[in-house]
Write a protein that holds these residues in place. Structure first.
Motif, PDB file in Angstrom:
ATOM      1  N   GLU A 122      86.897 -48.473  85.658  1.00 32.87           N
ATOM      2  CA  GLU A 122      88.740 -48.384  85.259  1.00 32.87           C
ATOM      3  C   GLU A 122      89.073 -50.156  85.707  1.00 32.87           C
ATOM      4  OE1 GLU A 122      89.415 -44.729  86.975  1.00 32.87           O
ATOM      5  OE2 GLU A 122      89.562 -45.834  88.539  1.00 32.87           O
ATOM      6  N   GLU A 157      93.160 -51.891  85.569  1.00 35.82           N
ATOM      7  CA  GLU A 157      94.320 -51.928  84.693  1.00 35.82           C
ATOM      8  C   GLU A 157      94.774 -52.551  83.457  1.00 35.82           C
ATOM      9  OE1 GLU A 157      97.294 -53.824  87.661  1.00 35.82           O
ATOM     10  OE2 GLU A 157      95.929 -54.060  88.678  1.00 35.82           O
ATOM     11  N   ALA A 158      95.491 -52.006  82.522  1.00 38.60           N
ATOM     12  CA  ALA A 158      95.929 -51.812  81.653  1.00 38.60           C
ATOM     13  C   ALA A 158      96.681 -53.561  81.484  1.00 38.60           C
ATOM     14  CB  ALA A 158      96.126 -51.032  80.256  1.00 38.60           C
ATOM     15  N   SER A 180     100.731 -51.835  82.592  1.00 37.15           N
ATOM     16  CA  SER A 180      99.984 -50.907  83.721  1.00 37.15           C
ATOM     17  C   SER A 180     101.418 -50.336  84.604  1.00 37.15           C
ATOM     18  CB  SER A 180      99.015 -51.829  84.569  1.00 37.15           C
ATOM     19  OG  SER A 180      99.136 -52.867  85.269  1.00 37.15           O
ATOM     20  N   ARG A 187      95.138 -58.993  84.740  1.00 37.20           N
ATOM     21  CA  ARG A 187      95.152 -58.349  83.830  1.00 37.20           C
ATOM     22  C   ARG A 187      93.921 -58.461  82.763  1.00 37.20           C
ATOM     23  NH1 ARG A 187      99.585 -56.901  86.144  1.00 37.20           N
ATOM     24  NH2 ARG A 187     101.217 -56.776  84.413  1.00 37.20           N
ATOM     25  N   LEU A 235      92.718 -44.133  78.349  1.00 36.64           N
ATOM     26  CA  LEU A 235      93.407 -44.924  79.444  1.00 36.64           C
ATOM     27  C   LEU A 235      93.312 -43.637  80.151  1.00 36.64           C
ATOM     28  CD1 LEU A 235      96.569 -45.958  77.183  1.00 36.64           C
ATOM     29  CD2 LEU A 235      94.312 -47.276  78.342  1.00 36.64           C
ATOM     30  N   LEU A 277      99.340 -46.626  88.690  1.00 35.18           N
ATOM     31  CA  LEU A 277      98.938 -48.103  86.841  1.00 35.18           C
ATOM     32  C   LEU A 277      98.571 -46.839  86.401  1.00 35.18           C
ATOM     33  CD1 LEU A 277      97.532 -50.475  89.601  1.00 35.18           C
ATOM     34  CD2 LEU A 277      99.789 -50.687  89.124  1.00 35.18           C
ATOM     35  N   LEU A 278      98.581 -47.973  84.856  1.00 38.65           N
ATOM     36  CA  LEU A 278      98.541 -48.013  83.429  1.00 38.65           C
ATOM     37  C   LEU A 278      96.623 -48.048  83.935  1.00 38.65           C
ATOM     38  CD1 LEU A 278      97.874 -45.698  80.980  1.00 38.65           C
ATOM     39  CD2 LEU A 278     100.011 -47.730  80.697  1.00 38.65           C
ATOM     40  N   CYS A 279      95.680 -47.640  83.824  1.00 40.69           N
ATOM     41  CA  CYS A 279      94.321 -48.187  83.463  1.00 40.69           C
ATOM     42  C   CYS A 279      93.870 -47.733  82.486  1.00 40.69           C
ATOM     43  CB  CYS A 279      93.592 -48.007  84.619  1.00 40.69           C
ATOM     44  SG  CYS A 279      93.768 -48.418  86.216  1.00 40.69           S
ATOM     45  N   GLN A 280      92.915 -48.897  81.552  1.00 48.98           N
ATOM     46  CA  GLN A 280      92.125 -49.052  80.574  1.00 48.98           C
ATOM     47  C   GLN A 280      90.704 -48.300  80.785  1.00 48.98           C
ATOM     48  OE1 GLN A 280      92.098 -49.651  76.655  1.00 48.98           O
ATOM     49  NE2 GLN A 280      90.254 -48.247  77.587  1.00 48.98           N
TER      50      GLN A 280
END
Length: 197
Positions: A108, A110-111, A114, A124, A141, A147-150
């Motif tokens: 994982e 952070e996008a 994020s 990031r 995702l 947080l938004l993660c990739q």
């Protein structure tokens, strides 16, 4: 010669204070007590990248018995004195070798958008490029730690993404309500339990 080997239990607290707590923001700093508990359950492994006795980097691996063959790379880091020298790529290459049996390593990061500080967006984006350059494939995702993660896998993406997502969620366990796999577009991430007031 560098090698990846388990960090000795007596070094856990030093690693936590000197490495994890200085390299990761508070929202991503799982409490040391939680790490110890997972280690006691046999679900968490802390590996150090060593040159002789000198710690150069680390990788922590989190798993669950319900989904053998799926492992989450919880933390990946290089010590401050050794950053930007290619050791992060070395760590991923050694992990690829370790999981060559077909196990899936979930990663994982952070996008770009994020929810973290806007001024950290270039960092990031560099981190995401690092994972792509080193053989990680983006798969979906998630929300994690507010947080938004990739989410990536090391190597090729498995055909069965449904099982991957279930394994990913199961590793965190039901208490981690901040973790949402493949969140809907209109949802917002929650902070982890250690950040709640």
């Amino acid at each position: 010669m560098t090698e990846l080997r388990p960090l000795l239990p007596e070094g856990l607290e030093t690693w936590y204070r000197q490495e994890l707590c200085t390299a990761f923001p508070p929202c991503e700093q799982k409490p040391l007590s939680a790490i110890r508990e997972l280690m006691d359950q046999g679900r968490y492994e802390l590996l150090g990248l060593y040159d002789g006795p000198l710690l150069q980097g680390y990788a922590t691996l989190w798993s669950c018995p319900e989904y053998p063959g799926y492992v989450l790379l919880d933390y990946l880091g290089v010590t401050a004195a050794r950053r930007n020298g290619g050791l992060g790529g070395t760590l991923l290459a050694l992990l690829r070798e370790r999981f060559r049996d077909g196990s899936v390593l979930i990663v994982e990061a952070e996008a770009p958008d994020s929810g973290g500080p806007a001024e950290e967006r270039p960092l990031r984006e560099r981190r995401l490029s690092f994972y792509r350059r080193n053989g990680c494939t983006p798969v979906y995702l998630s929300f994690n730690c507010g947080l938004l993660c990739q989410v990536f896998v090391l190597g090729e993406a498995p055909v069965d993404l449904d099982t991957l997502q279930k394994a990913h969620r199961a590793i965190y366990g039901p208490a981690r309500t901040d973790v949402v796999i493949d969140p809907p577009p209109d949802a917002s991430p929650e902070l982890p339990y250690w950040m709640e007031e």
